[in-house]
Design a protein around this motif. Structure first.
Motif: not given
Length: 419
Positions: A188-189, A372, A229, A82, A217, A84, A215, A231
């Protein structure tokens, strides 16, 4: 990997905790959790590794606990990424079919997906996932699986997820230094979605929001495919920082206040109790009211949800989210998050806990904080058995980083040769 091909290990390397989960899948596709390990993580900042040694020790600790519980020696792990630096974009590609009978094969689809990856990327960004949105064969659109169809020309629209080369490299380095191989690197998301969303939600349109430590996500699904998607680097840690600064308490005290007494919606507090916090270094204790604490928490939670709202608008799927929003991760445990999300996003909200686990340590992972970790093993187990959405196959047989990287994309090889 291990003796049993159908045992997988998920490693969720988070900003506040590192979690290892060992799971198996049987012939009926039932998932059993065999071992769980959790260690505090200090080596990451907003989802990105900033201290290799601390992260390595925490990985060793978490996996050792999972090994002890499961009695299985771990060799390779499926890691979540993950931060940003994650970006997502759309791309299109087109190829012609030149078989004798114009029948589309899996090789043609692979060729088309490779064509979709011909995009200009900054040198520090690398493709992590390529997710087909839809295929068009001879002008006929809305096709989700074109293999076996006849046609002369095939087009595709794909969702490409990219990440920072150095962030992925450091993630690998930590796992390798801890003594394990990386079988796969998963966003991860995307992983969380395997654990907490059911097929109906993905079909109807849903936004998954995983509020972690460093974060937040998010992933938007519609028609069973991931459509967007993102982050965001604001999450639970920021809430703790706000409490620490706003109430002049220590970091540990702020974290305890958030977990025990934190509420996301000040107006919904039933009775305003007073909380006593011990003074720092012999100073007199502090009296804090629940409503003041809730106002601090609510301000930051509103900001997180407003950014999620902006991302939903950006995705273009704001009007097709019939299933609303599913909130997971540690941040979803703060009381009354659903009414707040409902008000800010205008969508039905619920807290997502891992679904589809039939046995083993089922109760132990029955919490949003394991979304996750559970999703990582589900992705790995299912991608070996079911026709998986992402192009990257499960690579439990991978014996070294080079092989793994080939499975992700050949273009990733170059920057792994230095490892």
């Amino acid at each position: 990997m291990e003796e049993h091909e159908n045992i997988m290990v998920g490693l969720d390397i988070g900003t506040t905790k590192i979690c290892a989960i060992v799971a198996s899948i049987d012939e009926q596709e039932r998932i059993n959790i065999l071992g769980v390990g959790k260690a505090q993580s200090d080596g990451l900042n907003r989802g990105v590794v900033v201290n290799i040694d601390k992260t390595v020790n925490a990985i060793k600790d978490a996996i050792a606990q999972a090994e002890l519980a499961s009695g299985i020696q771990v060799n390779s792990v499926n890691v979540g990424i993950a931060g940003d630096h994650i970006r997502s974009m759309r791309s299109k590609g087109v190829i012609t079919i030149n078989n004798r009978d114009n029948e589309i094969t899996a090789k043609d689809v692979e060729r088309l997906l490779e064509d979709c990856q011909r995009i200009m990327l900054p040198t520090d960004q690398q493709i992590l996932h390529v997710i087909p949105q839809e295929f068009v064969v001879d002008g006929q659109d809305g096709i989700s699986d074109p293999v076996g169809m006849s046609g002369m020309r095939m087009e595709a629209e794909v969702h490409i997820i990219t990440g920072l080369v150095s962030a992925a490299k450091n993630m690998y380095r930590c796992v390798e230094r801890a003594g394990y191989q990386v079988a796969d690197l998963i966003l991860e998301p995307l992983a969380s979605s395997y654990a907490v969303l059911d097929e109906e939600e993905k079909e109807a349109g849903v936004v998954l929001v995983d509020i972690g430590g460093g974060t937040t996500d998010m992933a938007i699904f519609q028609d069973n495919t991931i459509r967007h998607t993102a982050v965001v680097a604001i999450a639970g840690q920021k809430v703790t920082d706000d409490i620490r600064l706003g109430l002049s308490v220590l970091d540990d005290q702020a974290e305890t206040l958030k977990r025990k007494h934190g509420e996301s919606y000040a107006d919904l507090i039933e009775e305003d109790e007073t909380i006593t916090v011990p003074g720092i270094a012999g100073r007199p204790p502090k009296e804090i009211t629940k409503s003041i604490l809730a106002k601090i928490v609510q301000a930051r939670m509103e900001e997180i949800l407003e950014i999620v709202g902006i991302e939903i608008k950006r995705s273009g799927y704001a009007d097709s989210l019939s299933a609303g929003v599913v909130i997971t991760g540690g941040g979803s445990l703060i009381k009354n998050i659903c009414p707040l999300a409902n008000e800010i996003l205008g969508l039905d909200a619920k807290v997502g806990i891992p679904l589809g686990i039939t046995g083993g340590l089922k109760e132990e992972v029955n919490s949003p904080i394991y979304a996750t970790g559970v999703g990582l093993v589900m992705h790995a187990l299912r991608s070996g058995t079911a026709n998986n959405q992402t192009m990257i196959p499960s690579s439990s047989q991978g014996t070294n980083v080079e092989q793994v990287m080939q499975k992700i994309t050949d273009r990733m090889k170059s920057w792994f040769k230095e490892l």
